[in-house]
Design a protein around this motif. Structure first.
Motif, PDB file in Angstrom:
ATOM      1  N   THR A 450      -1.773  44.562   3.853  1.00 48.12           N
ATOM      2  CA  THR A 450      -0.380  44.137   3.802  1.00 48.12           C
ATOM      3  C   THR A 450       0.096  43.829   5.218  1.00 48.12           C
ATOM      4  O   THR A 450      -0.525  44.251   6.198  1.00 48.12           O
ATOM      5  N   PRO A 451       1.211  43.101   5.355  1.00 48.92           N
ATOM      6  CA  PRO A 451       1.752  42.858   6.697  1.00 48.92           C
ATOM      7  C   PRO A 451       2.006  44.152   7.469  1.00 48.92           C
ATOM      8  O   PRO A 451       1.751  44.205   8.683  1.00 48.92           O
ATOM      9  N   LYS A 454      -1.335  45.450   8.674  1.00 45.88           N
ATOM     10  CA  LYS A 454      -1.815  44.634   9.793  1.00 45.88           C
ATOM     11  C   LYS A 454      -1.121  45.025  11.089  1.00 45.88           C
ATOM     12  O   LYS A 454      -1.764  45.144  12.143  1.00 45.88           O
ATOM     13  N   GLU A 509      -3.349  35.355   7.797  1.00 54.84           N
ATOM     14  CA  GLU A 509      -3.524  35.754   6.407  1.00 54.84           C
ATOM     15  C   GLU A 509      -3.319  37.249   6.244  1.00 54.84           C
ATOM     16  O   GLU A 509      -3.369  38.005   7.215  1.00 54.84           O
ATOM     17  N   ASP A 510      -3.106  37.693   4.990  1.00 52.20           N
ATOM     18  CA  ASP A 510      -2.917  39.111   4.701  1.00 52.20           C
ATOM     19  C   ASP A 510      -4.266  39.795   4.548  1.00 52.20           C
ATOM     20  O   ASP A 510      -4.636  40.322   3.485  1.00 52.20           O
TER      21      ASP A 510
END
Length: 541
Positions: A450-451, A454, A509-510
C-alpha cells in the motif's frame, strides 16, 4: 511476462506521433493533480503528453526553474542542451530554448542539428569546466531532453549541473517545487523568446576524437575484430559511424534507422516497446545477429545504457559484464590511483564484491542512482562506477574524469577492447570469474504494498528487522544506509555469506521491489525471495 515478449511490434503497438505532439501543446496540467505535477526521479522528470504529465507547460516551468536555480548557484557560463530521438524530445527542446533565450542564458546546441547522447553532453560540460580558458567565461551546465529507454509515448527532461552528472535530490527537489509553483501561477513568471540567439557546439567530434584517451582504439583496430553496433533507433546513431571512420574500425552500424514509433523493435517482457539494451526481449532482433560479429552491442535512446552480445554467450546479464569490466580495467589501467575504489550500487551483484576482494581494491557501495558516483569519478578516488541496470562509466587512462553520467557507448567499446586485447569474449572471461568465485543467481521481483507501506519501507531502519537468518544462513548485515557513503538507501538490504536481498518501494506503482541474489543456486534464491517478503512484511507491521 506476455507471450508476445520478443516478437516484432505490430501496427496496433505503435503510437500516433501527431496526436502525441498535438497533446504536448494542447493539454494543460492541473496543478492540484499529483499525477500532472513536475516530479524528478533518479533521472529527471518523465511523463507522457497524453497523460498530461509531460507538456509544454511542464517544460517551460521546469526550464524557468533551472534558470533560477543556476543563477542562485552562481552558474554564469553556457548551458549545453541536447535531445534524443523520442517524438516529444524535439518540441520539448524548442520550449526549453525559448525559455533559456528569453532569460538571456548563453545556450550551446549541436552544430549539425544531431541528436545528443547523455554521455556526450556530460563530456562537453566537463571539457568546458576543466579547461581554464573556457572556465574563465563561467562554469557550464546542461540539459538532456530524454526519457532514456522509456516507451515511445514518453518524454523526459534532465538537468546536469557543473559537475556534469545527474543533479542531486536537493537540486531536483528545488527545481520541481519551483516549477509546480510556476504552473500553479499560470506561468506568468516564465520568460520566453524566439530561440534564435543560440551558439553551436560539435558534441560528436569532440567526444569521438577524445575516445583514444580512455579506450585502446589502436588495439581494437589492430585486432580486426568485427563489431556490430545497434543504436536501437537512439541518439548514438550518428556516433557509431563517426567512431568507425575516425579510428578505421571493422564496425557495422547494424540498424541506422530512426523512427519515433520504434516500429522495428521487438516487444519487451510486458508487451511494451522499450529500448532497453539489457532486456533479452527488447534485444531479440539484435540477438538474431549474435553469430555475425565478434562483439555485438546495443544502446538505449540516449545511449547511457549498454547491451553486450557475444557469439558464445548471447546477451550478457548486466551484472556479469560489470564484473568482467572491473576485473579487466583494474588490471589494465596502470595510470589510475593505486587506491582507486570500485563503485557499485547496493543492488548490483555480489560477484563484484568478490572480484574487488581478489583485486585487493576497496569496494565503494552506494544507493541506487548514478549521481552517487560523481564525486569519486571527479577526483579519481573511484575508478569505475556501475549500476545493475547496465549503466556505468570509468576514468581515462591517466586517471582523470571522462564523464560523470552513464556512458553506454564507452562500455560497448570497452567490450571490444577486452575482446581485442585478451583474445577472449567477455562471456568467456565471466566463465573464468565463475570458476574462481562461484556462480550467482540474481533476480528482481515485485511484491504488493500500500502507499502507507511504501512510505514506511522507504524510511525503515535496518535495526527494525528482527530476523537472524536468511534462507538457512546467519544474517551478517541489516542495512538502511549504504556502506560506501552512509547515504540512506530508501529501503533495506539484508546480507548473509552466500546471499542477500534488498527491498525498495516503487516510485510509480503500489509495489515494492525485491532484488535478490544467491551463490547457492536457483532453489536457494527462491527461498531468499520468499523469506524477504516475510522479513519485510514483519518489519512493516
Amino acid at each position: 511476462m506476455t507471450d508476445r515478449a520478443g516478437t516484432p511490434a505490430q501496427a496496433s503497438d505503435l503510437i500516433d506521433v501527431h496526436a502525441l505532439v498535438r497533446a504536448y501543446y494542447e493539454l494543460k496540467p492541473d496543478a492540484a493533480d499529483a499525477s500532472q505535477r513536475v516530479a524528478f526521479g533518479t533521472s529527471g522528470h518523465r511523463g507522457s503528453s497524453l497523460k498530461t504529465s509531460f507538456n509544454d507547460d511542464h517544460i517551460a516551468a521546469t526550464t524557468q526553474a533551472i534558470v533560477e536555480y543556476r543563477t542562485a548557484q552562481g552558474v554564469t557560463g553556457p548551458l549545453f542542451i541536447g535531445a534524443d530521438t523520442h517524438a516529444l524530445s524535439a518540441p520539448a527542446m524548442t520550449t526549453a530554448l525559448e525559455v533559456l533565450v528569453g532569460n538571456k542564458v548563453r545556450v550551446l546546441v549541436d552544430e549539425f542539428d544531431d541528436y545528443v547522447p547523455t554521455p556526450a553532453l556530460s563530456h562537453a560540460i566537463l571539457l568546458w569546466n576543466n579547461n581554464p580558458a573556457t572556465r574563465a567565461e563561467g562554469e557550464a551546465d546542461g540539459i538532456v531532453v530524454t526519457p532514456s529507454h522509456n516507451p515511445p509515448s514518453d518524454g523526459g527532461f534532465k538537468y546536469n549541473p557543473p559537475h556534469g552528472g545527474p543533479a542531486d535530490s536537493d537540486a531536483t527537489g528545488w527545481i520541481a517545487k519551483r516549477a509546480n509553483e510556476l504552473i500553479a501561477g499560470g506561468l506568468h513568471e516564465v520568460l520566453r523568446a524566439e530561440p534564435s540567439a543560440v551558439e553551436q557546439y560539435d558534441f560528436r567530434s569532440r567526444y569521438v576524437e577524445d575516445l583514444e584517451n580512455i579506450i585502446d582504439m589502436a588495439a581494437i583496430k589492430r585486432s580486426g575484430i568485427h563489431i556490430g553496433a545497434d543504436p536501437l533507433g537512439g541518439a548514438s546513431v550518428g556516433y557509431w559511424g563517426a567512431i568507425r571512420d575516425h579510428y578505421g574500425l571493422n564496425l557495422t552500424v547494424v540498424n541506422p534507422a530512426v523512427d519515433p514509433q520504434w516500429g522495428f523493435m521487438t516487444l519487451d517482457w510486458d508487451g511494451k516497446i522499450r529500448m532497453d539494451p539489457s532486456s533479452p526481449s527488447a534485444m531479440a532482433s539484435v540477438l538474431a545477429h549474435q553469430h555475425d560479429y565478434d562483439i555485438l552491442t546495443g544502446n538505449d535512446a540516449d545511449a547511457d545504457r549498454h547491451g553486450i552480445v557475444t557469439p558464445d554467450g548471447g546477451l550478457m546479464n548486466p551484472n556479469h559484464f560489470l564484473a568482467v569490466a572491473i576485473d579487466y580495467l583494474y588490471t589494465h589501467r596502470s595510470g589510475w590511483r593505486a587506491d582507486a575504489a570500485i563503485g557499485k550500487t547496493l543492488v548490483s551483484s555480489s560477484m563484484i564484491d568478490r572480484v574487488a576482494a581478489a583485486l585487493g581494491r576497496r569496494l565503494w557501495e552506494v544507493p541506487v542512482g548514478f549521481k552517487w558516483f560523481v564525486p569519486g569519478l571527479v577526483d579519481g578516488s573511484v575508478g569505475f562506477g556501475g549500476e545493475e541496470s547496465a549503466g556505468a562509466s570509468f576514468l581515462r587512462f591517466d586517471g582523470t574524469v571522462w564523464t560523470t553520467d552513464k556512458d553506454g557507448i564507452l562500455l560497448c567499446l570497452l567490450a571490444a577492447e577486452i575482446r581485442a586485447v585478451t583474445g577472449k569474449s567477455p562471456s568467456e572471461l565471466y566463465a573464468g570469474l565463475v570458476a574462481k568465485h562461484g556462480d550467482p543467481v540474481y533476480e528482481r521481483v515485485d511484491a504488493a504494498a500500500t502507499p502507507a507501506q511504501k512510505l514506511a519501507l522507504g524510511r525503515l531502519d535496518g535495526d527494525a528487522i528482527t530476523a537472524t537468518t536468511l534462507a538457512g544462513e546467519p544474517i551478517t548485515a541489516k542495512l538502511s544506509r549504504a556502506p560506501g557513503n552512509d547515504a540512506a538507501i530508501g529501503g533495506v538490504k539484508v546480507v548473509s555469506e552466500n546471499a542477500w536481498f534488498a527491498a525498495r518501494p516503487s516510485g510509480t506503482e503500489d509495489v515494492y521491489k525485491i532484488y535478490a541474489e544467491s551463490f547457492l543456486g536457483e532453489d536457494h534464491l527462491r527461498q531468499v525471495q520468499a523469506e524477504a517478503r516475510l522479513i519485510v512484511d514483519a518489519a512493516l507491521g
